[in-house]
Design a protein around this motif. Sequence first.
Motif, mmCIF file in Angstrom:
data_model
loop_
_atom_site.group_PDB
_atom_site.id
_atom_site.type_symbol
_atom_site.label_atom_id
_atom_site.label_comp_id
_atom_site.label_asym_id
_atom_site.label_seq_id
_atom_site.Cartn_x
_atom_site.Cartn_y
_atom_site.Cartn_z
ATOM 1 N N LEU A 18 0.850 -1.183 0.000
ATOM 2 C CA LEU A 18 0.000 0.000 0.000
ATOM 3 C C LEU A 18 0.889 1.236 0.000
ATOM 4 O O LEU A 18 1.764 1.389 0.844
ATOM 5 C CB LEU A 18 -0.895 0.020 1.241
ATOM 6 C CG LEU A 18 -1.819 1.233 1.372
ATOM 7 C CD1 LEU A 18 -2.851 1.244 0.251
ATOM 8 C CD2 LEU A 18 -2.506 1.237 2.730
ATOM 9 N N THR A 19 0.672 2.125 -0.959
ATOM 10 C CA THR A 19 1.381 3.400 -1.004
ATOM 11 C C THR A 19 0.382 4.533 -0.817
ATOM 12 O O THR A 19 -0.830 4.350 -1.007
ATOM 13 C CB THR A 19 2.098 3.588 -2.350
ATOM 14 O OG1 THR A 19 1.111 3.680 -3.393
ATOM 15 C CG2 THR A 19 3.033 2.418 -2.640
ATOM 16 N N GLU A 20 0.881 5.694 -0.459
ATOM 17 C CA GLU A 20 0.003 6.855 -0.303
ATOM 18 C C GLU A 20 -0.697 7.168 -1.619
ATOM 19 O O GLU A 20 -1.872 7.548 -1.641
ATOM 20 C CB GLU A 20 0.821 8.056 0.164
ATOM 21 C CG GLU A 20 0.000 9.302 0.429
ATOM 22 C CD GLU A 20 0.845 10.465 0.924
ATOM 23 O OE1 GLU A 20 0.346 11.604 0.903
ATOM 24 O OE2 GLU A 20 2.003 10.232 1.319
ATOM 25 N N HIS A 21 0.014 7.003 -2.714
ATOM 26 C CA HIS A 21 -0.561 7.265 -4.036
ATOM 27 C C HIS A 21 -1.741 6.338 -4.307
ATOM 28 O O HIS A 21 -2.825 6.788 -4.707
ATOM 29 C CB HIS A 21 0.516 7.074 -5.104
ATOM 30 C CG HIS A 21 0.022 7.190 -6.508
ATOM 31 N ND1 HIS A 21 -0.389 8.378 -7.063
ATOM 32 C CD2 HIS A 21 -0.149 6.246 -7.476
ATOM 33 C CE1 HIS A 21 -0.781 8.181 -8.313
ATOM 34 N NE2 HIS A 21 -0.647 6.898 -8.586
ATOM 35 N N LEU A 22 -1.572 5.036 -4.066
ATOM 36 C CA LEU A 22 -2.647 4.085 -4.329
ATOM 37 C C LEU A 22 -3.805 4.250 -3.354
ATOM 38 O O LEU A 22 -4.967 4.018 -3.715
ATOM 39 C CB LEU A 22 -2.099 2.661 -4.262
ATOM 40 C CG LEU A 22 -1.179 2.244 -5.411
ATOM 41 C CD1 LEU A 22 -0.537 0.893 -5.117
ATOM 42 C CD2 LEU A 22 -1.940 2.201 -6.732
#
Length: 216
Positions: A158-162
């Motif tokens: 999980l990334t901030e972008h996703l």
Amino acid sequence: MVLRAYRLGMFPMAETRQSRSLHFLDPERRGVLPLGGFHVPRRLFRTIRTTRLEVVANRDFRGLIALCAAARAVRPETWINREIERLFVALHDLGHAHSVEVWDGATLVGGLYGLAIGGAFFGESMVSLVRDASKIALAHLVARLRLCGFSLLDTQFLTEHLARFGAREVSRAAYHGMLAEAVARPVAWVTDLDAATILADIGAMLARDHDREDGV
């Protein structure tokens, strides 16, 4: 071996582009993007609807994965070594790996690639050389998966972008349960989906977001 690893919940990564070895990971927390909960920002939908960029699938898989693996100023190193690149090109040739590509005329300017097994799609990497190219590709991917009947979009981490698009983390046990159900689904990737059909599905996702905001 690679297909079996994905069915068991593992995926390969390398330390650097120059690494000769790769490692299979099965993290305690896994990133997934629910296909029924993908968030479409209004500005992105306007861009998708009006852009001159062309979005297609599997036109140049080798070019797309090479673009993802290339060093750039914002990301001088990559986990896609030559062995991973070779394996995924072979998987593409066998019909298992797919790309969603964004083209500006004759120039490939972004996109993403991943692996499909049953109703599970394992997203591997995204790249963008022009504004919003990877976001456009992601929206098109989600619409394609929905239209084909997929149930799982694995983002690995999980990334901030996703997270802005609705991605979330689940436990390893929860992921393995989702994975087992998804890979057993009798669905298949369709390369030549009609562009108008894809746009209509992205619009439906945007309308669903508006209904939720309005409490409908």
